[in-house]
Design an enzyme around this catalytic site. Structure first.
Site, PDB file in Angstrom:
ATOM      1  N   ASP A 256       0.819  -1.202   0.000  1.00 33.42           N
ATOM      2  CA  ASP A 256       0.000   0.000   0.000  1.00 33.42           C
ATOM      3  C   ASP A 256       0.862   1.265   0.000  1.00 33.42           C
ATOM      4  O   ASP A 256       1.830   1.377   0.761  1.00 33.42           O
ATOM      5  CB  ASP A 256      -0.892  -0.023   1.249  1.00 33.42           C
ATOM      6  N   GLU A 289       1.249  -0.146  -4.913  1.00 34.72           N
ATOM      7  CA  GLU A 289       0.448   1.063  -5.114  1.00 34.72           C
ATOM      8  C   GLU A 289       1.406   2.222  -4.947  1.00 34.72           C
ATOM      9  O   GLU A 289       2.069   2.335  -3.908  1.00 34.72           O
ATOM     10  CB  GLU A 289      -0.685   1.178  -4.102  1.00 34.72           C
TER      11      GLU A 289
END
Length: 586
Positions: A256, A289
């Site tokens: 993330d 990401e």
């Protein structure tokens, strides 16, 4: 070669003895308190470490006592008894009996991701019950939103504070292993979303005894940046990644928001350590990401990146929305869509609406380096009211974009419920203490107060209360209620057909792919071509406009894959139409 014992946490040395270790450079003394009442002093070592070997078996509850005053859970707890403030538990990862010992994973190009929230589906056992359905649908990988222990029982998972401990409201470590084992038996990979850029606001005690876990010169949206310059910090997160891959046999990780990690060499180290531990015989996949669009990382141990650029331009074309970050994609969107399909990233060093350069050149990377999606947890749940795309876009245009997503050489990602056209929202939900819950309510209200959607709601709109139980329950996709219903079956049929086409016609040809260029046909309409491994050309024409558009007729010998509102003989594309075909070798 046996795996080296991790530095952080509690680890069984034999059935009766556990080694406890805590990095606490700001503490004078550290003890471990067992749930039996026994307290043992940890011995100070070098560089802020405290450790001891203590007689206790798997299943024992424990917590650390800092300077005789502060009781804290193990920051590397492998399981919790209760919530984030309670006792940690000694776990014997070697005790689980796997039934899929021969599973080695699947190649990355076979990946079709289904992102889901385990809590909304009933925990690990609930997800397990969905596996036959997902296999029949054509999915090859499930991606679990973050699993690390978070405060309360309802959370997206990005507020986690104990990243080694699977959330106890979802099930035990063995329950998660059973889910992974069953998924592998069905031929499904399992990916886990991991958060290495911050900790949540409730239950993180590291500041009390390891202030240098963080740095005071860099702030992130979540507070002080984690200090990845420190070997102890790097080991903490690398050991977490290795736990998922080795102890739980997870097939891949999605990292993330790595743009919030200032030391990018840490990411390269993590990828190296994971791949060395897994060995060349296993297919293990690492996905980023990264708002920075750092294409160079995709050549240094990482398989792919979530392509937010692709989502954002398609969302603008489908809905006309241009507020917030969609403003960066509302100017010349057709050219931007063409660049995405041909080169991956749209922003490759270009300046955004704030004048900041973003991204690196990506046209040399294969299409499989990009994960393409129309919806995911962020893009739905970070809307004020959690609306799904089907409630915002024309159905024919959405169908055309879905064909593009599922048949292009990029790796597709679905979000739970989209395949049957679910209209239930996916909202942001939490289970915080009241003080923190009120701060989150007020923050969400401020965040969205200037958006036009509030002006469209008479009487003054308010963001749904993230801490309300109803916000959580209303986000649960109604799979059972959708089966056999006329409004949902056409969508489910569409997804099944497209995924079957991908499995039979596209995936076998994806070992080597390169773009053959993208032609702009008209506003909101393009024709993209890719050369596949067997030399054939995959061509997808998509028209998201409200006008008729002319493309090339289907050449002799071409094999149509999917046509919707297209005359293949003339190449005429009706409004909101799509054509996908395989052309013969040149």
């Amino acid at each position: 070669m046996p795996q080296q014992l991790p530095r952080h946490g509690a680890h069984l040395l034999d059935p009766r003895t556990t080694r406890f270790a805590l990095w606490a450079p700001d503490a004078r003394e550290v003890s471990v308190e067992l749930d039996t009442g026994n307290i043992s002093n940890l011995q100070p070592g070098t560089d802020g470490w405290f450790s001891a070997e203590v007689p206790c078996p798997a299943g024992t509850g424990y917590r650390f006592l800092i300077d005789g005053q502060l009781r804290v859970p193990d920051p590397a707890s492998r399981a919790q008894i209760g919530d984030v403030h309670g006792f940690s538990k000694v776990v014997d990862h070697a005790a689980f009996e796997w039934t899929t010992q021969g599973w080695k994973g699947r190649p990355w190009h076979e990946t079709i991701i289904y992102e889901l929230h385990a809590g909304l589906l009933g925990g690990f056992s609930g997800v397990e019950s969905y596996l036959p359905y997902l296999k029949e649908l054509g999915i090859t990988a499930i991606e679990l939103m973050p699993l690390g222990e978070f405060p309360g029982a309802r959370n997206w998972g990005y507020d986690g504070v104990l990243p080694f401990a699977p959330e106890c409201s979802y099930g035990s470590p063995d329950d998660l292993k059973r889910l992974v084992d069953k998924a592998h038996a069905h031929g499904l990979m399992v990916y886990v979303d991991v958060v290495y850029n911050h900790f949540g606001p409730d239950g993180n005690y590291l500041h009390a005894y390891a202030e240098t876990f963080f740095r005071d010169d860099i702030q992130t949206p979540w507070g002080p940046s984690i200090d990845f310059r420190r070997a102890e910090v790097r080991d903490y997160f690398c050991e977490n990644a290795l736990m998922w891959i080795m102890d739980y046999r997870i097939d891949g990780l999605r990292l993330d928001a790595v743009h919030a990690i200032s030391e990018k060499d840490f990411l390269i180290e993590l990828a190296r350590r994971v791949r060395e531990a897994a060995g060349p015989e296993r297919h293990v996949h690492l996905v980023l990401e990264n708002e920075d669009n750092s294409a160079s990382l995709l050549e240094r141990g990482f398989d792919a990146q979530w392509n937010d650029d692709g989502h954002n331009v398609l969302h603008h074309l489908l809905t006309g929305e241009d507020e917030g970050y969609y403003a960066d994609f509302s100017g010349e969107p057709t050219l931007k869509m063409a660049r995405c399909l041909g080169e991956g990233f749209i922003y490759q060093g270009d300046s955004n609406r704030r004048g900041h350069a973003r991204g690196e050149a990506s046209g040399h990377l294969p299409p499989s380096a990009f994960v393409l999606f129309l919806q995911n947890h962020d893009q739905i749940g970070n809307r004020a009211f959690g609306e799904r795309l089907i409630t915002l876009a024309d159905a024919d245009a959405l169908r055309a974009a879905t064909v593009l997503m599922l048949l292009s050489p990029m790796v597709p990602l679905l979000f739970m419920g989209e395949e049957w056209g679910s209209r239930q929202p996916f909202l942001y939900f939490t289970d915080h203490n009241e003080e923190l819950a009120q701060a989150v309510r007020e923050g969400r209200q401020r965040e969205f107060s200037e958006f036009a959607v509030f002006a469209d709601r008479p009487g003054g709109a308010t963001v749904p209360d993230p801490n309300a139980v109803q916000t959580f329950t209303s986000s649960r996709p109604d799979y059972a209620g959708s089966v056999g219903q006329p409004e949902f079956e056409p969508w489910r049929t569409l997804y099944r057909e497209l995924l079957q086409l991908r499995r039979e016609q596209i995936i076998p040809r994806l070992a080597e792919v390169r773009s053959e260029g993208v032609k702009v046909l008209a506003d909101n309409a393009v024709s993209a071509r890719w050369q596949l491994a067997d030399g054939r050309i995959l061509r997808i024409d998509v028209n998201l406009s409200e006008a008729f558009v002319t493309s090339d007729p289907m050449p002799e010998g071409a094999e149509p894959l999917y046509l919707s509102r297209v005359d293949p003989d003339t190449g005429m594309l009706s409004p909101r139409s799509v054509l996908a075909l395989l052309e013969a070798r040149g």
